[in-house]
Design a protein around this motif. Structure first.
Motif: not given
Length: 319
Positions: A30-31, A99-100, A102-106
């Motif tokens: 996450m960093v 989750e992160i 997909i969220i970042s990719g979108q």
């Protein structure tokens, strides 16, 4: 990777090396995700739903980092069923990373990550996120059951962890309420099905940094507040321990336990209040008289509980 050796019953584990490694790895992932999102906030001026497009992945990466890091520490106190602990924690860590990503990719695509059924790809990604969140919640529930059953020598710490993870589960479950169709939405017909706002469309005026609606109810408020009981209640125990050298009465483990239970009860009451407020379509910063009256009752009950704990502690010898 294999589970680390468990601590003895009622004892603290030996240092950070006993923490859950996959959860630590997920927190570490996450960093750079947060750094990339922060850079995106600075150089990418795109806006989605009246908010910078990289704000959501930035907030989620920080939240997942805190969640995984805290769980990695907490489950090191569970002395039994280490294989189950390892697998459940690994599911939480892997789910957080999925989750992160997909969220970042979108965000990079300029698309909504949540409630998005506009294209087959958007729908598939959102369905993957939905399934991942369910697995993540069930795995966290498994860890919560094991943590509740574990015996720790310090009862204040034990109950702070137990109450914290139960409230975090409740806060996470608020996310399932967001998946319901909002007025005017219909599965298979509209491009967007689900919303975090109540009484107003998603987007619109919001609070600085958080983006929480200032025009209507917002389920993200109790979602966030409940989830981070996982960190705040154990931090209270840490604070009481730091104050103990200056205030001798706090050396009494029974007094610390009572204060933690009062704080956990107050936290649960505030969580219920802000959830109720959001479901009524009321913005956090625009409470009506009923909400203010309920908040006053919670404040009075908390003060009375803390005073009763301090008085009872003063009548008993420190242990």
């Amino acid at each position: 990777m294999t589970p680390s050796a468990p601590p003895a019953e009622g004892e603290a584990p030996a240092g950070w090396r006993s923490w859950h490694r996959p959860l630590l790895l997920a927190a570490a992932v996450m960093v750079p995700a947060a750094v990339v999102s922060a850079v995106g906030l600075l150089v990418d001026d795109r806006v989605l739903l009246d908010a910078p497009i990289w704000l959501k992945p930035f907030k989620f990466s920080l939240s997942f980092a805190a969640f995984c890091l805290t769980l990695a520490w907490m489950v090191s106190f569970v002395p039994r069923r280490r294989r189950l602990v390892w697998w459940a924690g690994t599911v939480v860590g892997a789910g957080s990373v999925i989750e992160i990503v997909i969220i970042s990719g979108q965000a990079a695509r300029g698309r909504r990550s949540h409630f998005n059924y506009a294209t087959p790809l958007d729908e598939t990604l959102y369905n993957v996120m939905g399934g991942t969140v369910i697995l993540l919640w069930l795995a966290t529930l498994t860890l919560a059951v094991l943590l509740v059953r574990a015996r720790l020598a310090d009862r204040a710490s034990a109950w702070a962890m137990r109450c914290g993870i139960v409230l975090a589960l409740a806060g996470t479950a608020v996310g399932f309420l967001m998946d319901r169709p909002a007025p005017g939405q219909k599965t298979g017909v509209t491009d967007v099905v689900g919303a975090h706002s109540i009484g107003v469309p998603d987007g619109g005026p919001g609070m600085a940094l958080t983006g929480w609606s200032t025009a209507g109810g917002d389920l993200r408020v109790p979602h966030f507040f409940g989830m981070h009981a996982l960190q705040l209640l154990p931090l209270l125990v840490l604070l009481l321990g730091l104050l103990a050298p200056r205030f001798a009465r706090l050396a009494d483990d029974r007094l610390r336990l009572r204060l933690v239970l009062v704080a956990a009860g107050a936290y649960a009451a505030v969580f219920a209040l802000i959830l109720w407020q959001a479901l009524r379509g009321q913005a956090l910063l625009d409470p009506d008289g009923t909400t203010l009256a309920a908040a006053g009752l919670i404040l009075a009950a908390t003060a009375a509980g803390a005073l009763a704990a301090l008085r009872s502690g003063s009548r008993e010898p420190a242990s």
